[in-house]
Scaffold this motif. Structure first.
Motif, PDB file in Angstrom:
ATOM      1  N   LEU A  64       0.830  -1.198   0.000  1.00 13.98           N
ATOM      2  CA  LEU A  64       0.000   0.000   0.000  1.00 13.98           C
ATOM      3  C   LEU A  64       0.867   1.252   0.000  1.00 13.98           C
ATOM      4  CD1 LEU A  64      -2.648  -1.028   2.680  1.00 13.98           C
ATOM      5  CD2 LEU A  64      -2.937  -0.999   0.190  1.00 13.98           C
ATOM      6  N   TYR A  65       0.283   2.356  -0.462  1.00 15.52           N
ATOM      7  CA  TYR A  65       0.967   3.634  -0.367  1.00 15.52           C
ATOM      8  C   TYR A  65       0.955   4.111   1.077  1.00 15.52           C
ATOM      9  CZ  TYR A  65       0.650   3.875  -5.465  1.00 15.52           C
ATOM     10  OH  TYR A  65       0.764   3.624  -6.804  1.00 15.52           O
ATOM     11  N   ALA A  66       2.039   4.720   1.488  1.00 13.44           N
ATOM     12  CA  ALA A  66       2.159   5.247   2.842  1.00 13.44           C
ATOM     13  C   ALA A  66       1.304   6.497   3.000  1.00 13.44           C
ATOM     14  CB  ALA A  66       3.614   5.584   3.145  1.00 13.44           C
ATOM     15  N   SER A  67       0.824   6.684   4.210  1.00 15.32           N
ATOM     16  CA  SER A  67       0.167   7.940   4.573  1.00 15.32           C
ATOM     17  C   SER A  67       1.032   8.607   5.636  1.00 15.32           C
ATOM     18  CB  SER A  67      -1.226   7.669   5.138  1.00 15.32           C
ATOM     19  OG  SER A  67      -1.124   7.047   6.411  1.00 15.32           O
ATOM     20  N   HIS A  68       0.820   9.894   5.828  1.00 14.43           N
ATOM     21  CA  HIS A  68       1.568  10.567   6.892  1.00 14.43           C
ATOM     22  C   HIS A  68       1.134  10.062   8.267  1.00 14.43           C
ATOM     23  CE1 HIS A  68       2.560  13.521   3.621  1.00 14.43           C
ATOM     24  NE2 HIS A  68       3.724  13.110   4.067  1.00 14.43           N
ATOM     25  N   GLU A  69      -0.066   9.485   8.343  1.00 14.48           N
ATOM     26  CA  GLU A  69      -0.506   8.873   9.590  1.00 14.48           C
ATOM     27  C   GLU A  69       0.328   7.625   9.906  1.00 14.48           C
ATOM     28  OE1 GLU A  69      -4.714   7.159  10.851  1.00 14.48           O
ATOM     29  OE2 GLU A  69      -4.679   9.355  10.761  1.00 14.48           O
TER      30      GLU A  69
END
Length: 200
Positions: A64-69
């Motif tokens: 998955l793409y990373a989130s800042h969370e």
């Protein structure tokens, strides 16, 4: 998301164009789990050369793409990129450039971090890539860790592996990650898992 009663996770964040950096990321994740923490593998989308968004929110395959969370709530971070002219690839830099809210809140202060890379040639800028990848992490207040020379592979490698972080030399034909490079990647993952637990 990890809370006070959960052991938490180490974020293994990477960008990979031809698969070698992804292979190192997978091995680092194994090391994290051998060190006693969950490894969360995340990547970032390629940067578009057009003015419109072309990447789907969820990739068709792979991590998955990373989130800042994901970044905000990790216990530790291991970040990897292929070498691009002695520096990290633009997609990873773009992701970090958007993390100023985390910098402002101090969300990453005191958390351990490490870096890894892959290049086509032995002297293709691995060490400068690793060092420049550390700079935004220092601005975030993270505690940087490399690989100590107690890892015997550092003294015997004729391919990848540096005291600044795990690495791989792909060569012009895309050589597979070798046993020494894999062992050093595992060691780096274990090290960040252990430091994450000590610094929590």
């Amino acid at each position: 998301m990890s809370g006070p009663s959960s052991p938490g996770y180490v974020l293994v964040l990477y960008y990979s164009r031809h698969g070698a950096t992804k292979r190192l990321a997978q091995q680092i994740a194994r090391g994290v789990e051998q060190g006693g923490l969950e490894a969360r593998l995340r990547t970032v989308p390629a940067v578009s050369t057009t003015n419109e968004s072309v990447a789907p929110a969820i990739p068709d395959e792979g991590d998955l793409y990373a989130s800042h969370e994901d970044l905000a709530h990790c216990r530790g971070l291991v970040m990897g990129s292929p070498t691009r002219f002695g520096n990290m690839a633009a997609p990873l830099k773009y992701f970090l450039d958007g993390s100023s809210a985390l910098w402002a809140s101090g969300a990453l202060i005191g958390k351990p971090a490490a870096v890894f890379t892959s290049s086509a040639s032995l002297h293709g800028g691995q060490e400068t890539t690793l060092i420049t990848m550390m700079m935004p992490l220092l601005h975030h207040g993270m505690v940087l860790a490399g690989l100590p020379y107690s890892e015997s592979g550092l003294n015997s490698t004729t391919t990848g592996g540096t005291p600044y972080g795990a690495s791989h030399v792909a060569g012009q034909d895309g050589r597979a990650v070798d046993d020494t490079e894999l062992a050093l990647a595992t060691a780096l993952g274990k090290r960040i898992a252990k430091l994450s637990q000590k610094l929590a």
